[in-house]
Design a protein around this motif. Structure first.
Motif, PDB file in Angstrom:
ATOM      1  N   ASP A   1      18.660  28.164  22.290  1.00 43.40           N
ATOM      2  CA  ASP A   1      17.780  27.738  21.455  1.00 43.40           C
ATOM      3  C   ASP A   1      15.707  27.882  21.387  1.00 43.40           C
ATOM      4  N   TYR A   2      15.202  28.219  22.131  1.00 40.70           N
ATOM      5  CA  TYR A   2      13.983  28.887  22.566  1.00 40.70           C
ATOM      6  C   TYR A   2      13.880  30.312  21.081  1.00 40.70           C
ATOM      7  N   LEU A   3      14.984  31.451  21.180  1.00 41.65           N
ATOM      8  CA  LEU A   3      14.556  32.054  20.583  1.00 41.65           C
ATOM      9  C   LEU A   3      15.691  32.135  19.049  1.00 41.65           C
ATOM     10  N   GLU A   4      16.165  30.905  18.658  1.00 38.26           N
ATOM     11  CA  GLU A   4      16.768  30.685  17.966  1.00 38.26           C
ATOM     12  C   GLU A   4      16.028  29.867  16.468  1.00 38.26           C
ATOM     13  N   ALA A   5      15.036  28.960  17.492  1.00 42.38           N
ATOM     14  CA  ALA A   5      13.664  28.731  16.638  1.00 42.38           C
ATOM     15  C   ALA A   5      12.918  29.900  16.759  1.00 42.38           C
ATOM     16  N   ARG A   6      13.111  30.912  17.348  1.00 46.95           N
ATOM     17  CA  ARG A   6      12.794  31.955  16.166  1.00 46.95           C
ATOM     18  C   ARG A   6      12.601  32.701  15.535  1.00 46.95           C
ATOM     19  N   GLY A   7      13.815  32.408  15.080  1.00 47.92           N
ATOM     20  CA  GLY A   7      14.895  32.757  14.050  1.00 47.92           C
ATOM     21  C   GLY A   7      16.084  34.363  14.220  1.00 47.92           C
ATOM     22  N   TYR A   8      15.627  34.567  15.545  1.00 45.08           N
ATOM     23  CA  TYR A   8      16.684  35.214  16.203  1.00 45.08           C
ATOM     24  C   TYR A   8      18.410  34.656  15.881  1.00 45.08           C
ATOM     25  N   PRO A   9      19.082  35.318  14.774  1.00 42.38           N
ATOM     26  CA  PRO A   9      21.045  35.351  15.084  1.00 42.38           C
ATOM     27  C   PRO A   9      21.499  35.227  16.313  1.00 42.38           C
ATOM     28  N   ILE A  10      21.859  33.765  17.224  1.00 41.94           N
ATOM     29  CA  ILE A  10      22.256  33.976  18.690  1.00 41.94           C
ATOM     30  C   ILE A  10      23.751  33.824  18.943  1.00 41.94           C
ATOM     31  N   SER A  11      24.317  35.022  19.774  1.00 32.73           N
ATOM     32  CA  SER A  11      25.251  34.858  20.126  1.00 32.73           C
ATOM     33  C   SER A  11      25.514  34.922  21.318  1.00 32.73           C
ATOM     34  N   VAL A  12      26.290  33.519  22.879  1.00 34.26           N
ATOM     35  CA  VAL A  12      26.316  32.622  23.718  1.00 34.26           C
ATOM     36  C   VAL A  12      27.770  33.327  24.246  1.00 34.26           C
ATOM     37  N   ALA A  13      27.508  34.234  25.850  1.00 32.11           N
ATOM     38  CA  ALA A  13      28.936  34.240  26.462  1.00 32.11           C
ATOM     39  C   ALA A  13      28.419  33.849  28.127  1.00 32.11           C
ATOM     40  N   TYR A  14      29.178  33.403  28.000  1.00 28.39           N
ATOM     41  CA  TYR A  14      29.225  32.524  29.266  1.00 28.39           C
ATOM     42  C   TYR A  14      29.847  33.318  30.187  1.00 28.39           C
ATOM     43  N   ASN A  15      30.581  34.604  30.365  1.00 26.76           N
ATOM     44  CA  ASN A  15      30.649  35.599  31.447  1.00 26.76           C
ATOM     45  C   ASN A  15      31.314  36.376  30.801  1.00 26.76           C
ATOM     46  N   GLY A  16      31.389  37.906  31.377  1.00 24.64           N
ATOM     47  CA  GLY A  16      31.567  39.083  31.563  1.00 24.64           C
ATOM     48  C   GLY A  16      32.781  39.368  30.236  1.00 24.64           C
ATOM     49  N   ASP A  17      33.276  39.234  30.668  1.00 22.52           N
ATOM     50  CA  ASP A  17      34.862  39.516  29.301  1.00 22.52           C
ATOM     51  C   ASP A  17      34.569  38.687  28.143  1.00 22.52           C
ATOM     52  N   GLU A  18      33.780  37.111  27.974  1.00 22.52           N
ATOM     53  CA  GLU A  18      33.219  36.608  25.870  1.00 22.52           C
ATOM     54  C   GLU A  18      32.676  37.875  25.842  1.00 22.52           C
ATOM     55  N   ALA A  19      31.925  38.242  27.244  1.00 25.02           N
ATOM     56  CA  ALA A  19      30.465  39.510  25.870  1.00 25.02           C
ATOM     57  C   ALA A  19      31.383  40.395  26.477  1.00 25.02           C
ATOM     58  N   MET A  20      31.947  40.932  26.293  1.00 25.70           N
ATOM     59  CA  MET A  20      32.235  42.364  25.664  1.00 25.70           C
ATOM     60  C   MET A  20      33.690  41.784  24.558  1.00 25.70           C
ATOM     61  N   ALA A  21      34.363  40.868  24.626  1.00 30.80           N
ATOM     62  CA  ALA A  21      34.899  40.212  22.658  1.00 30.80           C
ATOM     63  C   ALA A  21      34.236  40.153  22.401  1.00 30.80           C
ATOM     64  N   LEU A  22      33.189  39.375  22.697  1.00 28.98           N
ATOM     65  CA  LEU A  22      31.311  38.794  21.182  1.00 28.98           C
ATOM     66  C   LEU A  22      31.214  40.504  21.162  1.00 28.98           C
ATOM     67  N   PHE A  23      30.580  41.376  22.134  1.00 28.56           N
ATOM     68  CA  PHE A  23      30.329  42.045  21.657  1.00 28.56           C
ATOM     69  C   PHE A  23      30.672  43.104  20.573  1.00 28.56           C
ATOM     70  N   GLU A  24      31.933  42.994  20.737  1.00 32.99           N
ATOM     71  CA  GLU A  24      33.181  43.786  19.759  1.00 32.99           C
ATOM     72  C   GLU A  24      33.135  43.522  17.640  1.00 32.99           C
ATOM     73  N   THR A  25      32.833  41.607  18.430  1.00 32.10           N
ATOM     74  CA  THR A  25      33.065  41.260  17.150  1.00 32.10           C
ATOM     75  C   THR A  25      31.907  41.018  16.535  1.00 32.10           C
ATOM     76  N   VAL A  26      30.089  40.565  17.198  1.00 33.13           N
ATOM     77  CA  VAL A  26      29.262  40.082  16.705  1.00 33.13           C
ATOM     78  C   VAL A  26      28.287  41.442  16.154  1.00 33.13           C
ATOM     79  N   LYS A  27      28.505  42.399  16.861  1.00 33.76           N
ATOM     80  CA  LYS A  27      27.712  44.073  17.275  1.00 33.76           C
ATOM     81  C   LYS A  27      26.471  43.374  17.549  1.00 33.76           C
ATOM     82  N   PRO A  28      26.005  43.220  18.745  1.00 34.19           N
ATOM     83  CA  PRO A  28      24.694  42.830  18.724  1.00 34.19           C
ATOM     84  C   PRO A  28      23.539  43.451  18.918  1.00 34.19           C
ATOM     85  N   SER A  29      22.449  43.816  18.328  1.00 35.03           N
ATOM     86  CA  SER A  29      21.581  44.721  18.750  1.00 35.03           C
ATOM     87  C   SER A  29      20.876  44.562  20.206  1.00 35.03           C
TER      88      SER A  29
END
Length: 130
Positions: free
Chosen positions: A23-51
């Protein structure tokens, strides 16, 4: 015209923490994805391609150290900034963060403004290397 802000992946098994950061970073204009565990993080890393990845260390299952190593070993690994966000404050933990490939480190509990300044610093370093 300003460049778009980098995509950020927030990884924390504490949903309240993850949602507050989002919420804090989205309010500053950053596009945010959230993962709640390591496996979710790796799945989102592949699809979202965060910087930038804000990565909690202490998580059940695949912990932050394992996730960081996996992300940094991927083909995109050199193009991302991984910021370890952890309650571990021992210098050995900081050394381990660097050894696993982390680019930066934020201790919990943190002020959101401090976290935002770390994000901005890492975004600036991404622009310099682009």
């Amino acid at each position: 015209m300003t460049e778009p802000l980098p995509k950020i992946l927030v990884v924390d098994d504490n949903e309240d923490n993850a949602n507050i950061i989002r919420d804090y970073l989205e309010a500053r204009g950053y596009p945010i994805s959230v993962a709640y565990n390591g496996d979710e993080a790796m799945a989102l890393f592949e699809t979202v391609k965060p910087s930038i990845v804000l990565l909690d260390v202490m998580m059940p299952g695949r912990d932050g150290w394992q996730v960081c190593r996996a992300m940094k070993a991927s083909p995109e690994g050199r193009k991302i900034r991984v910021v370890m966000v952890t309650a571990l404050q021992d210098w050995m933990d900081k050394r381990q963060a660097i050894e696993t490939g982390a680019d930066d480190y934020v201790e919990k509990p943190f002020e959101l403004a401090k976290l935002a300044s770390v994000v901005e610093r890492n975004a600036a370093q991404l622009r310099e290397t682009a």
